[in-house]
Design an enzyme around this catalytic site. Structure first.
Site, mmCIF file in Angstrom:
data_model
loop_
_atom_site.group_PDB
_atom_site.id
_atom_site.type_symbol
_atom_site.label_atom_id
_atom_site.label_comp_id
_atom_site.label_asym_id
_atom_site.label_seq_id
_atom_site.Cartn_x
_atom_site.Cartn_y
_atom_site.Cartn_z
ATOM 1 N N HIS A 32 -69.494 64.368 58.248
ATOM 2 C CA HIS A 32 -68.726 65.849 58.114
ATOM 3 C C HIS A 32 -67.317 65.780 57.619
ATOM 4 O O HIS A 32 -66.523 66.780 57.744
ATOM 5 C CB HIS A 32 -68.867 66.620 59.476
ATOM 6 C CG HIS A 32 -70.119 66.960 60.079
ATOM 7 N ND1 HIS A 32 -70.282 67.165 61.218
ATOM 8 C CD2 HIS A 32 -71.352 66.905 59.299
ATOM 9 C CE1 HIS A 32 -71.670 67.412 61.363
ATOM 10 N NE2 HIS A 32 -72.166 67.294 60.198
ATOM 11 N N CYS A 56 -62.766 63.648 45.462
ATOM 12 C CA CYS A 56 -62.804 64.042 44.149
ATOM 13 C C CYS A 56 -64.422 64.718 43.796
ATOM 14 O O CYS A 56 -65.144 63.738 44.107
ATOM 15 C CB CYS A 56 -62.341 63.091 43.197
ATOM 16 S SG CYS A 56 -62.541 63.697 41.488
HETATM 17 N N1 APR Z 1 -68.864 60.556 77.208
HETATM 18 C C1 APR Z 1 -70.119 60.911 76.935
HETATM 19 N N2 APR Z 1 -70.347 62.236 76.429
HETATM 20 C C2 APR Z 1 -69.360 63.049 76.234
HETATM 21 C C3 APR Z 1 -68.297 62.921 76.510
HETATM 22 C C4 APR Z 1 -67.788 61.618 77.049
HETATM 23 N N3 APR Z 1 -66.343 61.349 77.420
HETATM 24 N N4 APR Z 1 -67.442 64.092 76.456
HETATM 25 C C5 APR Z 1 -68.284 64.855 75.827
HETATM 26 N N5 APR Z 1 -69.451 64.368 75.913
HETATM 27 C C6 APR Z 1 -70.900 65.088 75.474
HETATM 28 C C7 APR Z 1 -70.946 66.606 75.632
HETATM 29 O O1 APR Z 1 -71.625 66.637 77.019
HETATM 30 C C8 APR Z 1 -71.752 66.862 74.593
HETATM 31 O O2 APR Z 1 -73.315 66.880 74.790
HETATM 32 O O3 APR Z 1 -70.744 64.921 74.085
HETATM 33 C C9 APR Z 1 -71.573 65.952 73.434
HETATM 34 C C10 APR Z 1 -70.915 66.469 72.268
HETATM 35 O O4 APR Z 1 -71.688 67.393 71.637
HETATM 36 P P1 APR Z 1 -70.839 68.611 70.605
HETATM 37 O O5 APR Z 1 -69.856 69.129 71.295
HETATM 38 O O6 APR Z 1 -72.099 69.335 70.166
HETATM 39 O O7 APR Z 1 -70.388 67.537 69.292
HETATM 40 P P2 APR Z 1 -71.413 66.939 68.171
HETATM 41 O O8 APR Z 1 -72.567 66.607 68.851
HETATM 42 O O9 APR Z 1 -70.469 65.957 67.397
HETATM 43 O O10 APR Z 1 -71.425 68.188 67.311
HETATM 44 C C11 APR Z 1 -72.050 68.133 65.839
HETATM 45 O O11 APR Z 1 -71.251 70.402 65.152
HETATM 46 O O12 APR Z 1 -69.904 72.128 65.201
HETATM 47 C C12 APR Z 1 -70.198 70.990 64.537
HETATM 48 O O13 APR Z 1 -69.074 70.019 62.765
HETATM 49 C C13 APR Z 1 -69.169 70.015 64.287
HETATM 50 O O14 APR Z 1 -69.431 67.473 64.002
HETATM 51 C C14 APR Z 1 -69.647 68.659 64.812
HETATM 52 C C15 APR Z 1 -71.182 68.860 65.053
#
Ligand code: APR
Length: 253
Positions: free
Chosen positions: A106, A114
């Site tokens: 992302h 570029c």
């Molecule tokens: N240790 C383990 N797990 C954790 C911790 C931690 N310290 N903190 C948060 N989490 C978990 C949360 O419970 C959640 O399930 O990490 C997960 C993060 O999920 P999201 O918030 O959905 O993030 P992500 O999966 O990276 O989202 C993917 O969505 O909005 C878009 O572009 C954005 O890259 C992002 C994509």
């Protein structure tokens, strides 16, 4: 999280032929950055009509946490083959992950790209002052005097992939290739609900890899993977890596 889970994850990682790690925003929350869908996540709060959570420090001053450094140790041990991240916070590069071992699906908040020669560069390298030219998103208006690629003269944009933007082709190809050819696939801190990134664990499962999920919250893959560890990445990853080192000593590799 239990000692048995740590032991099993460490065994699979220590004896892996090709370990691929996949991270999401959850690996950076212990650095003080918000995730999106966790209990206090950016989208969770938005859906309740709340503003994003306040970060204690500006993004560019936030530091990697023990979970990031645990991955760097696996890299130094020669065990981490490739790292796929959905995060744009630059913390994997900041912690010491080699760029050639990393796909940032992302984008990266510190980098521009570029559109002509596909090179990535810092805003400084590009001579792009956000105060004058703005964030430089793909959808931003093009100003006739805005900086061009210093290498080929092409249009340069922020590498951040906003909803609706295409993902960086080379990074996505690399992510799919490594997901299909690994024998151990470790997910850290992702809800695994955003595609095409979330195809990676599916590809690993289909390829017969052992898939481990280390995540606080639920994911749609929880009943499909070989090992599911609930807990905080910054606490658990150092324990797993310490156990990996113990096992490597015993095996006298
Ligand atoms: N240790 C383990 N797990 C954790 C911790 C931690 N310290 N903190 C948060 N989490 C978990 C949360 O419970 C959640 O399930 O990490 C997960 C993060 O999920 P999201 O918030 O959905 O993030 P992500 O999966 O990276 O989202 C993917 O969505 O909005 C878009 O572009 C954005 O890259 C992002 C994509």
């Amino acid at each position: 999280m239990s000692a048995e889970e740590i032991e099993l994850a460490a065994q699979w990682i220590a004896t892996s032929k090709k370990l691929v790690v996949f991270t999401g925003a959850g690996i950076s929350t212990e650095s003080g950055l918000p995730d999106f869908r966790g209990p206090n996540g950016i989208w969770t709060r938005r859906d309740k009509g709340l503003p994003p959570p306040k970060t204690k420090k500006p993004w560019h001053l936030v530091d990697p946490n023990p979970a990031h450094y645990a991955l760097v140790e696996l890299q130094e041990l020669g065990i981490l083959d490739f790292l796929i991240s959905q995060n744009v916070d630059n913390l994997h590069l900041k912690s010491g992950i080699k760029p050639e071992k990393l796909a940032e699906l992302h984008g990266n908040t510190t980098l521009m790209v570029c559109l002509q020669c596909n090179r990535k560069m810092t805003y400084e390298e590009a001579g792009w002052d956000k105060r004058i030219w703005g964030p430089g998103y793909r959808t931003s208006p093009v100003h006739p005097r805005q900086p061009k690629c210093p290498y080929c003269g092409g249009r340069i944009i922020s590498s951040i992939v906003n909803f609706g933007d295409p993902l960086p082709e080379k990074d996505l190809e690399a992510a799919f290739y490594h997901s299909k050819t690994c024998d151990v696939f470790l997910v850290i801190g992702s809800s695994l609900v955003v595609t095409p990134a979330a195809y990676c664990p599916q590809l690993a499962l289909k390829a017969g890899a052992k898939v481990i999920i280390l995540n606080e919250g639920e994911t749609p893959f929880d009943n499909l993977v070989h090992l599911r560890i609930y807990g905080k990445a910054g606490q658990i990853m150092p324990k797993i890596v310490a156990q990996v080192k113990e096992l490597l000593k015993l095996q006298k590799y």
